[in-house]
Design a protein around this motif. Structure first.
Motif, short mmCIF file in Angstrom:
data_model
loop_
_atom_site.label_atom_id
_atom_site.label_comp_id
_atom_site.label_asym_id
_atom_site.label_seq_id
_atom_site.Cartn_x
_atom_site.Cartn_y
_atom_site.Cartn_z
N ALA A 1 0.83 -1.21 0.00
CA ALA A 1 0.00 0.00 0.00
C ALA A 1 0.86 1.26 0.00
CB ALA A 1 -0.93 0.00 1.21
N ASP A 2 1.94 1.25 0.76
CA ASP A 2 2.80 2.43 0.83
C ASP A 2 3.54 2.66 -0.48
OD1 ASP A 2 2.01 3.00 3.40
OD2 ASP A 2 3.70 2.01 4.36
N LEU A 3 3.98 1.59 -1.14
CA LEU A 3 4.62 1.75 -2.44
C LEU A 3 3.60 2.26 -3.45
CD1 LEU A 3 6.94 1.52 -4.43
CD2 LEU A 3 6.42 -0.92 -4.67
N ARG A 4 2.39 1.74 -3.39
CA ARG A 4 1.34 2.19 -4.29
C ARG A 4 1.07 3.68 -4.10
NH1 ARG A 4 -2.20 -0.74 -7.33
NH2 ARG A 4 -1.50 -2.69 -6.37
N ALA A 5 1.09 4.13 -2.86
CA ALA A 5 0.85 5.55 -2.57
C ALA A 5 2.01 6.42 -3.04
CB ALA A 5 0.62 5.74 -1.07
N LEU A 6 3.24 5.97 -2.80
CA LEU A 6 4.41 6.76 -3.19
C LEU A 6 4.45 7.01 -4.69
CD1 LEU A 6 7.27 5.20 -1.03
CD2 LEU A 6 6.72 7.64 -1.13
N ILE B 1 1.34 -5.29 -7.60
CA ILE B 1 2.68 -5.14 -7.04
C ILE B 1 3.10 -6.48 -6.47
CG2 ILE B 1 4.07 -4.04 -5.26
CD1 ILE B 1 2.36 -1.54 -5.57
N LEU B 2 4.22 -6.98 -6.93
CA LEU B 2 4.73 -8.29 -6.52
C LEU B 2 6.06 -8.12 -5.80
CD1 LEU B 2 4.18 -10.15 -9.93
CD2 LEU B 2 2.49 -9.69 -8.14
N PHE B 3 6.32 -8.98 -4.83
CA PHE B 3 7.61 -9.03 -4.16
C PHE B 3 8.21 -10.39 -4.47
CE2 PHE B 3 5.00 -6.28 -1.27
CZ PHE B 3 5.60 -5.09 -1.64
N MET B 4 9.25 -10.41 -5.33
CA MET B 4 9.79 -11.65 -5.87
C MET B 4 11.24 -11.85 -5.45
SD MET B 4 7.99 -11.69 -9.65
CE MET B 4 8.23 -13.45 -9.86
N ALA C 1 -1.64 -13.93 -7.84
CA ALA C 1 -2.80 -14.61 -7.27
C ALA C 1 -2.58 -14.98 -5.81
CB ALA C 1 -3.13 -15.86 -8.07
N ASN C 2 -1.33 -15.14 -5.42
CA ASN C 2 -0.99 -15.55 -4.07
C ASN C 2 -0.37 -14.43 -3.22
OD1 ASN C 2 -1.28 -18.75 -3.78
ND2 ASN C 2 -0.62 -18.28 -5.87
N LYS C 3 -0.56 -13.18 -3.69
CA LYS C 3 -0.06 -12.01 -2.93
C LYS C 3 1.43 -12.16 -2.58
CE LYS C 3 -2.59 -10.05 0.14
NZ LYS C 3 -3.40 -9.79 1.35
N SER C 4 2.20 -12.70 -3.53
CA SER C 4 3.66 -12.89 -3.39
C SER C 4 4.02 -13.93 -2.34
CB SER C 4 4.35 -11.57 -3.07
OG SER C 4 4.09 -10.59 -4.05
N LEU C 5 3.04 -14.75 -1.92
CA LEU C 5 3.28 -15.69 -0.83
C LEU C 5 3.24 -17.14 -1.29
CD1 LEU C 5 1.05 -13.99 1.90
CD2 LEU C 5 3.53 -13.83 1.65
N THR D 1 12.89 -8.43 -5.00
CA THR D 1 12.75 -7.61 -6.19
C THR D 1 11.29 -7.20 -6.32
OG1 THR D 1 14.57 -8.71 -7.34
CG2 THR D 1 12.96 -7.56 -8.71
N VAL D 2 11.07 -5.92 -6.49
CA VAL D 2 9.72 -5.39 -6.67
C VAL D 2 9.37 -5.46 -8.15
CG1 VAL D 2 8.32 -3.29 -6.61
CG2 VAL D 2 9.79 -3.87 -4.66
N VAL D 3 8.17 -5.95 -8.44
CA VAL D 3 7.64 -5.97 -9.80
C VAL D 3 6.29 -5.26 -9.79
CG1 VAL D 3 6.85 -7.38 -11.75
CG2 VAL D 3 8.81 -8.12 -10.38
N ILE D 4 6.13 -4.27 -10.64
CA ILE D 4 4.85 -3.58 -10.82
C ILE D 4 4.38 -3.91 -12.23
CG2 ILE D 4 3.65 -1.35 -10.78
CD1 ILE D 4 5.99 -0.24 -9.13
N ILE D 5 3.24 -4.61 -12.34
CA ILE D 5 2.81 -5.12 -13.63
C ILE D 5 1.34 -4.81 -13.88
CG2 ILE D 5 2.45 -7.41 -12.57
CD1 ILE D 5 3.06 -8.62 -15.36
#
Length: 376
Positions: free
Chosen positions: A56-61, A70-73, A241-245, A212-216
Motif C-alpha cells: 500500500a505504501d509503495l502504491r501511494a508513493l 505489485i509483486l515481491f519476488m 494470485a498468491n499475494k507474493s506468498l 525484487t519489486v515488480v509492478i505489472i
C-alpha cells in the motif's frame, strides 16, 4: 564512531539510519510477538499486515493505478531478465522482443533473452561509443511493430547512463514498455501508467538485497507461451494470485523495504527525495566541471546519471590509475567508502542513492577539490 562513514557503494547500498534504528528496536520482539520478524510465519496475520502495508505504501508513493499488481519476488533483478521472456511473449519464439541497449545491464538482458531462444531485436545500441550516453536520435531507433514488449534499463549502474525521459510516444501502439528501474526507482517522479512492467532489485533505493519489486499491468498476467515454459517461482500470474506468498518470501527484506517506504512518505514523498537527489548530484558534477579536466566524467551531459557518477582522474592527458588508487585510499582514510569504479570500466564511481545524505556529497566534493589541488 567518532565520525560518520559515507557509503558510496553501488549496492548493496546505504540505508536510512532511522530505518535501521527502527528495525533494531524491533529485532527481538516484532509487534509483541516475542519473536523477530524473521522468525514468524509468512502466513501469520502479523506478516500479512507487513506485506499489505508495504504494498500500500509503495502504491501511494508512486501513485500506482488500481489496474496494476505489485509483486515481491526473489532472485534479484537479473532473474527478471528471464521472467519477462517467460511471461510476456505470447507469440512464442516467432514474436520479436525489442531491447534498447545503453549499458552493461541491458546487454546482459539481451544475452539472457537470446539464451532462452527469444527472437531479439536490438532497437539501438551504444556499445560502439563505450556506453557513454551517446544515444542516437529516436528517429534512428528500429522498433518492431509487432514486438511483445520494448525493454530498457532506466539507469545503467555501471556506466552511469540515465534516461532523462524515455520516448514513450515513439513506441508502436499497443506494445508494452518493460523497464529495469533497479538503480533509480523512487528517486524521482514516475508515471507508472506508461509502463507495462517495472521491476527493481531492492538493494539500492528500496531496502536490503533479497527482494525484487515488480509492478505489472493486470492485462499482462496471462501472456505466457508454451515456447517458454515458466518456472513457477517466476510466474507473474501465480505470484499475483498468491499475494507474493506462493513461495516463502524474503520476509525481512520486505519488512525493511516497508520501513523505507514509510520513511519516504514521512519526509515528503517523491518530490522531497527528488530535490535531495538532484542537489547531491549537482554538487559532484560541479566539482568535476571546475577541476579543469583533472576529473572527467565519460558520460554525455544529457544522459548523466543522478544515482551513479563515474569519473576518471587525468594526468598529462591520460587516465592515471595510480592517482585513482591513491584517491580511493585517501578517501577511505577520511571515511568515504566504496568509491572504486566497477572492475569492467575502472576509474571511480560515486553512487548517490536516496539514503545517502547531502553531507556525503559535500564531503566528497571538498576532498576532490583538495586532491586536485595537490596533484593536478
Amino acid at each position: 564512531m567518532t565520525s560518520p562513514v559515507y557509503n558510496f557503494s553501488a549496492g548493496p547500498a546505504v540505508l536510512f539510519r532511522s530505518v535501521l534504528e527502527k528495525a533494531q528496536s524491533e529485532l527481538l520482539d516484532f509487534a509483541n510477538t516475542g519473536s523477530s520478524v524473521m522468525e514468524i510465519s509468512h502466513r501469520s496475520k502479523e506478516f500479512e499486515r507487513v506485506n499489505d502495508e508495504t504494498e500500500a505504501d509503495l502504491r501511494a508513493l508512486y501513485n500506482v493505478p488500481d489496474n496494476y499488481k505489485i509483486l515481491f519476488m526473489q532472485g534479484g533483478a537479473t532473474a527478471q531478465f528471464s521472467a519477462v521472456v517467460y511471461n510476456l511473449i505470447p507469440g512464442g519464439k516467432s514474436q520479436p522482443a525489442d531491447y534498447v541497449v545503453t549499458g552493461a545491464w541491458s546487454e546482459k538482458a539481451v544475452a539472457e533473452a537470446k539464451g532462452l531462444g527469444a527472437k531479439v531485436n536490438v532497437v539501438c545500441n551504444t556499445k560502439a561509443s563505450g556506453h557513454n550516453g551517446s544515444v542516437p536520435p529516436v528517429s534512428e531507433w528500429k522498433f518492431s511493430p509487432d514486438a511483445a514488449f520494448v525493454f530498457y534499463v532506466d539507469n545503467e549502474t555501471i556506466h552511469g547512463v540515465e534516461f532523462p525521459e524515455f520516448p514513450f510516444d515513439a513506441v508502436p501502439a499497443g506494445v508494452p514498455v518493460v523497464c529495469d528501474m533497479s538503480s533509480n526507482i523512487l528517486s524521482r517522479p514516475c508515471d507508472v501508467s506508461k509502463y507495462g512492467v517495472i521491476f527493481a532489485g531492492a538493494q539500492k533505493n528500496i531496502g536490503p538485497a533479497g527482494v525484487t519489486v515488480v509492478i505489472i499491468r493486470e492485462d499482462l498476467l496471462s501472456r505466457k507461451s508454451p515456447d517458454f515454459p515458466c518456472p513457477v517461482c517466476l510466474d507473474y500470474k501465480i505470484c499475483a494470485a498468491n499475494k507474493s506468498l506462493y513461495n516463502t518470501p524474503p520476509t525481512f527484506a520486505i519488512y525493511l523495504s516497508g520501513l523505507v517506504f514509510k520513511h519516504l512518505i514521512a519526509i515528503g514523498g517523491i518530490g522531497a527525495i527528488t530535490a535531495h537527489n538532484n542537489r547531491k548530484a549537482e554538487v559532484l558534477y560541479d566539482a568535476i566541471e571546475k577541476s579543469s579536466g583533472f576529473y572527467r566524467c565519460p558520460v554525455q551531459p544529457a544522459y548523466r546519471s543522478r544515482m551513479n557518477l563515474p569519473f576518471r582522474i587525468y594526468k598529462d592527458g591520460q587516465p592515471s590509475e595510480a592517482l585513482e588508487s591513491l584517491f580511493v585510499k585517501e578517501a577511505e582514510a577520511r571515511r568515504m567508502s566504496q568509491l572504486k569504479g566497477h572492475r569492467s570500466v575502472g576509474g571511480i564511481r560515486a553512487s548517490l542513492y536516496n539514503a545517502l545524505p547531502l553531507e556525503a556529497s559535500a564531503a566528497l566534493a571538498a576532498f576532490m577539490t583538495e586532491f586536485a589541488g595537490k596533484h593536478a
